[in-house]
Design an enzyme around this catalytic site. Structure first.
Site, PDB file in Angstrom:
ATOM      1  N   ARG A  99      10.478 -13.492 -16.869  1.00  0.00           N
ATOM      2  CA  ARG A  99       9.103 -13.213 -16.456  1.00  0.00           C
ATOM      3  C   ARG A  99       9.030 -12.956 -14.955  1.00  0.00           C
ATOM      4  O   ARG A  99       9.688 -13.633 -14.168  1.00  0.00           O
ATOM      5  CB  ARG A  99       8.216 -14.407 -16.835  1.00  0.00           C
ATOM      6  CG  ARG A  99       7.093 -14.010 -17.751  1.00  0.00           C
ATOM      7  CD  ARG A  99       6.398 -15.195 -18.301  1.00  0.00           C
ATOM      8  NE  ARG A  99       5.564 -15.864 -17.305  1.00  0.00           N
ATOM      9  CZ  ARG A  99       4.742 -16.859 -17.600  1.00  0.00           C
ATOM     10  NH1 ARG A  99       4.639 -17.282 -18.829  1.00  0.00           N
ATOM     11  NH2 ARG A  99       4.025 -17.421 -16.653  1.00  0.00           N
ATOM     12  N   ARG A 129      -8.449 -23.314 -16.985  1.00  0.00           N
ATOM     13  CA  ARG A 129      -7.525 -23.602 -15.893  1.00  0.00           C
ATOM     14  C   ARG A 129      -8.266 -24.128 -14.674  1.00  0.00           C
ATOM     15  O   ARG A 129      -7.643 -24.503 -13.689  1.00  0.00           O
ATOM     16  CB  ARG A 129      -6.917 -22.261 -15.559  1.00  0.00           C
ATOM     17  CG  ARG A 129      -5.560 -22.111 -15.056  1.00  0.00           C
ATOM     18  CD  ARG A 129      -4.454 -22.375 -15.942  1.00  0.00           C
ATOM     19  NE  ARG A 129      -3.297 -21.687 -15.439  1.00  0.00           N
ATOM     20  CZ  ARG A 129      -2.438 -21.044 -16.190  1.00  0.00           C
ATOM     21  NH1 ARG A 129      -2.601 -20.989 -17.494  1.00  0.00           N
ATOM     22  NH2 ARG A 129      -1.411 -20.484 -15.672  1.00  0.00           N
ATOM     23  N   LYS A 178       3.578 -25.409 -23.046  1.00  0.00           N
ATOM     24  CA  LYS A 178       2.338 -25.048 -23.748  1.00  0.00           C
ATOM     25  C   LYS A 178       2.580 -23.908 -24.740  1.00  0.00           C
ATOM     26  O   LYS A 178       2.200 -23.990 -25.902  1.00  0.00           O
ATOM     27  CB  LYS A 178       1.246 -24.611 -22.747  1.00  0.00           C
ATOM     28  CG  LYS A 178       0.912 -25.635 -21.696  1.00  0.00           C
ATOM     29  CD  LYS A 178      -0.156 -25.135 -20.737  1.00  0.00           C
ATOM     30  CE  LYS A 178       0.244 -23.931 -19.917  1.00  0.00           C
ATOM     31  NZ  LYS A 178       1.325 -24.166 -18.951  1.00  0.00           N
ATOM     32  N   ARG A 192      14.215 -19.625 -18.795  1.00  0.00           N
ATOM     33  CA  ARG A 192      13.251 -19.062 -19.761  1.00  0.00           C
ATOM     34  C   ARG A 192      13.464 -17.558 -19.938  1.00  0.00           C
ATOM     35  O   ARG A 192      13.726 -16.821 -18.998  1.00  0.00           O
ATOM     36  CB  ARG A 192      11.822 -19.296 -19.288  1.00  0.00           C
ATOM     37  CG  ARG A 192      10.836 -18.551 -20.197  1.00  0.00           C
ATOM     38  CD  ARG A 192       9.458 -19.038 -20.120  1.00  0.00           C
ATOM     39  NE  ARG A 192       8.891 -18.913 -18.788  1.00  0.00           N
ATOM     40  CZ  ARG A 192       7.687 -19.343 -18.495  1.00  0.00           C
ATOM     41  NH1 ARG A 192       6.955 -19.913 -19.419  1.00  0.00           N
ATOM     42  NH2 ARG A 192       7.231 -19.215 -17.276  1.00  0.00           N
ATOM     43  N   ARG A 199       2.748 -21.623  -8.129  1.00  0.00           N
ATOM     44  CA  ARG A 199       2.005 -21.884  -9.374  1.00  0.00           C
ATOM     45  C   ARG A 199       1.809 -23.387  -9.585  1.00  0.00           C
ATOM     46  O   ARG A 199       0.771 -23.833 -10.046  1.00  0.00           O
ATOM     47  CB  ARG A 199       2.746 -21.270 -10.571  1.00  0.00           C
ATOM     48  CG  ARG A 199       2.609 -19.753 -10.624  1.00  0.00           C
ATOM     49  CD  ARG A 199       3.669 -19.111 -11.482  1.00  0.00           C
ATOM     50  NE  ARG A 199       3.659 -19.540 -12.858  1.00  0.00           N
ATOM     51  CZ  ARG A 199       4.689 -19.432 -13.697  1.00  0.00           C
ATOM     52  NH1 ARG A 199       5.826 -18.895 -13.283  1.00  0.00           N
ATOM     53  NH2 ARG A 199       4.588 -19.837 -14.929  1.00  0.00           N
TER      54      ARG A 199
HETATM   55  P1  AP5 Z   1       6.877 -22.560 -22.077  1.00  0.00           P
HETATM   56  O1  AP5 Z   1       6.488 -23.045 -23.423  1.00  0.00           O
HETATM   57  O2  AP5 Z   1       7.017 -21.103 -21.872  1.00  0.00           O
HETATM   58  O3  AP5 Z   1       5.931 -23.215 -20.975  1.00  0.00           O
HETATM   59  P2  AP5 Z   1       4.415 -22.972 -20.601  1.00  0.00           P
HETATM   60  O4  AP5 Z   1       3.782 -24.305 -20.429  1.00  0.00           O
HETATM   61  O5  AP5 Z   1       3.791 -22.011 -21.552  1.00  0.00           O
HETATM   62  O6  AP5 Z   1       4.643 -22.344 -19.174  1.00  0.00           O
HETATM   63  P3  AP5 Z   1       4.038 -21.028 -18.503  1.00  0.00           P
HETATM   64  O7  AP5 Z   1       4.940 -20.666 -17.364  1.00  0.00           O
HETATM   65  O8  AP5 Z   1       3.744 -19.980 -19.527  1.00  0.00           O
HETATM   66  O9  AP5 Z   1       2.742 -21.609 -17.943  1.00  0.00           O
HETATM   67  P4  AP5 Z   1       1.793 -21.005 -16.959  1.00  0.00           P
HETATM   68  O10 AP5 Z   1       0.643 -21.860 -17.232  1.00  0.00           O
HETATM   69  O11 AP5 Z   1       2.235 -20.982 -15.554  1.00  0.00           O
HETATM   70  O12 AP5 Z   1       1.761 -19.439 -17.350  1.00  0.00           O
HETATM   71  P5  AP5 Z   1       0.687 -18.536 -18.074  1.00  0.00           P
HETATM   72  O13 AP5 Z   1       1.370 -17.469 -18.788  1.00  0.00           O
HETATM   73  O14 AP5 Z   1      -0.305 -19.377 -18.775  1.00  0.00           O
HETATM   74  O15 AP5 Z   1       8.248 -23.309 -21.688  1.00  0.00           O
HETATM   75  C1  AP5 Z   1       8.918 -23.022 -20.466  1.00  0.00           C
HETATM   76  C2  AP5 Z   1      10.438 -22.975 -20.710  1.00  0.00           C
HETATM   77  O16 AP5 Z   1      10.891 -24.280 -21.050  1.00  0.00           O
HETATM   78  C3  AP5 Z   1      10.840 -22.086 -21.904  1.00  0.00           C
HETATM   79  O17 AP5 Z   1      12.072 -21.487 -21.590  1.00  0.00           O
HETATM   80  C4  AP5 Z   1      10.960 -23.057 -23.089  1.00  0.00           C
HETATM   81  O18 AP5 Z   1      11.875 -22.606 -24.063  1.00  0.00           O
HETATM   82  C5  AP5 Z   1      11.438 -24.324 -22.383  1.00  0.00           C
HETATM   83  N1  AP5 Z   1      10.925 -25.549 -23.003  1.00  0.00           N
HETATM   84  C6  AP5 Z   1       9.677 -25.767 -23.530  1.00  0.00           C
HETATM   85  N2  AP5 Z   1       9.557 -27.035 -23.984  1.00  0.00           N
HETATM   86  C7  AP5 Z   1      10.754 -27.641 -23.701  1.00  0.00           C
HETATM   87  C8  AP5 Z   1      11.239 -28.985 -23.905  1.00  0.00           C
HETATM   88  N3  AP5 Z   1      10.493 -29.922 -24.481  1.00  0.00           N
HETATM   89  N4  AP5 Z   1      12.507 -29.245 -23.483  1.00  0.00           N
HETATM   90  C9  AP5 Z   1      13.285 -28.283 -22.887  1.00  0.00           C
HETATM   91  N5  AP5 Z   1      12.878 -27.016 -22.675  1.00  0.00           N
HETATM   92  C10 AP5 Z   1      11.621 -26.704 -23.072  1.00  0.00           C
HETATM   93  O19 AP5 Z   1      -0.048 -17.910 -16.814  1.00  0.00           O
HETATM   94  C11 AP5 Z   1       0.619 -16.994 -15.956  1.00  0.00           C
HETATM   95  C12 AP5 Z   1      -0.340 -16.512 -14.889  1.00  0.00           C
HETATM   96  O20 AP5 Z   1      -1.450 -15.831 -15.520  1.00  0.00           O
HETATM   97  C13 AP5 Z   1      -0.986 -17.610 -14.040  1.00  0.00           C
HETATM   98  O21 AP5 Z   1      -0.169 -17.978 -12.947  1.00  0.00           O
HETATM   99  C14 AP5 Z   1      -2.274 -16.917 -13.618  1.00  0.00           C
HETATM  100  O22 AP5 Z   1      -2.038 -16.004 -12.578  1.00  0.00           O
HETATM  101  C15 AP5 Z   1      -2.666 -16.123 -14.857  1.00  0.00           C
HETATM  102  N6  AP5 Z   1      -3.521 -16.891 -15.775  1.00  0.00           N
HETATM  103  C16 AP5 Z   1      -3.258 -17.247 -17.058  1.00  0.00           C
HETATM  104  N7  AP5 Z   1      -4.263 -17.953 -17.588  1.00  0.00           N
HETATM  105  C17 AP5 Z   1      -5.203 -18.050 -16.610  1.00  0.00           C
HETATM  106  C18 AP5 Z   1      -6.470 -18.688 -16.541  1.00  0.00           C
HETATM  107  N8  AP5 Z   1      -6.965 -19.380 -17.588  1.00  0.00           N
HETATM  108  N9  AP5 Z   1      -7.149 -18.586 -15.378  1.00  0.00           N
HETATM  109  C19 AP5 Z   1      -6.683 -17.898 -14.329  1.00  0.00           C
HETATM  110  N10 AP5 Z   1      -5.482 -17.285 -14.319  1.00  0.00           N
HETATM  111  C20 AP5 Z   1      -4.747 -17.366 -15.453  1.00  0.00           C
HETATM  112 MG    MG Z   2       3.046 -20.049 -21.406  1.00  0.00          MG
END
Ligand code: AP5
Ligand code: MG
Length: 212
Positions: free
Chosen positions: A156, A88, A13, A123, A167
């Site tokens: 991270r 979410r 994402k 990552r 997660r």
């Molecule tokens: P990346 O693009 O970083 O993936 P992502 O989908 O953004 O994954 P996240 O871990 O950020 O998602 P998340 O939803 O758990 O975390 P968030 O920060 O939102 O890609 C991942 C890796 O793969 C990278 O190294 C990238 O280079 C690689 N990659 C990407 N595409 C690729 C491909 N096609 N092929 C190969 N490699 C690839 O949330 C974190 C925490 O915050 C949550 O757990 C929660 O506690 C809180 N939080 C955030 N938003 C909310 C909400 N709306 N409600 C409640 N809590 C929330």
């Molecule tokens: Mg992300």
């Protein structure tokens, strides 16, 4: 263009949001990045969010809803925005509807659970601007340094295997039901995320009717 990127942790994402944001000249709003910045700045929201994030749990809906309502009201969101990682839960999606946010499309980036651990272990994220890299799939030009802002690249805090598993379980329980929610509204586009970053990107643009 008001776009939601939906997907499991590691689906890509953040990676796709950054590129689409530049191409369409609309901001990408990542609640994860906003919350991590709040933690770094030790704000009250950051202190509350940290204990949930460190355990792989969702931050309470009211906290996240407040952040998004304030953010989408800013001037730079007038022509649209990309929501990365929000909504979410069904409650968050219903809150967006209550603010009158009309979403154009919801892109669900799908990958197998088994691919996620490798993505997370490789990552690296920018400590300053939140940009996301991968040591082999998407390396920065200079090791350890963010291409976009020169910040330091770090692992991270919630990318430990046991936290990633939690997660993922939370995603399946609370976030995946949003697919049916948006499908019922005719907004859902499903993309196979288990292909190279550029291919996924082109498929998203094509699904949105934007030329590559
Ligand atoms: P990346 O693009 O970083 O993936 P992502 O989908 O953004 O994954 P996240 O871990 O950020 O998602 P998340 O939803 O758990 O975390 P968030 O920060 O939102 O890609 C991942 C890796 O793969 C990278 O190294 C990238 O280079 C690689 N990659 C990407 N595409 C690729 C491909 N096609 N092929 C190969 N490699 C690839 O949330 C974190 C925490 O915050 C949550 O757990 C929660 O506690 C809180 N939080 C955030 N938003 C909310 C909400 N709306 N409600 C409640 N809590 C929330
Ligand atoms: Mg992300």
């Amino acid at each position: 263009m008001r776009l939601i990127l939906l997907g499991a942790p590691g689906a890509g994402k953040g990676t796709q949001a950054e590129v689409i944001s530049k191409e369409l000249a609309i901001p990408a709003i990542s609640t994860g990045n906003v919350l991590r910045e709040a933690i770094r700045n030790k704000t009250p929201i950051g202190l509350e969010a940290k204990r949930f994030m460190d355990n792989g749990q969702l931050v309470p809906d009211d906290v996240v809803i407040g952040i998004v309502e304030e953010r989408v009201g800013r001037d730079d969101c007038r022509n649209g925005y990309i929501l990365d990682g929000v909504p979410r839960t069904i409650a968050q999606a219903e809150a967006l509807e209550r603010f009158g946010v009309a979403i154009d499309n919801v892109v669900s980036i799908e990958i197998e659970d088994s691919v996620i651990e490798c993505r997370m272990s490789g990552r690296r994220v920018c400590d300053r601007c939140g940009a996301s890299y991968h040591i082999t799939e998407n390396p920065p030009k200079t090791e350890g340094v963010c291409d976009a802002c020169g910040g330091e690249l770090v692992v991270r805090a919630d990318d430990k295997p046991e936290t990633v598993r939690e997660r993922l379980a939370v995603f399946h329980r609370l976030t995946e039901p949003l697919k049916a929610f948006y499908e019922a509204r005719g907004k859902l586009l499903v993309i196979d995320g288990n292909r190279p970053i550029q291919v996924v990107h082109e498929e998203i643009l094509a699904a949105l009717g934007k030329s590559v």
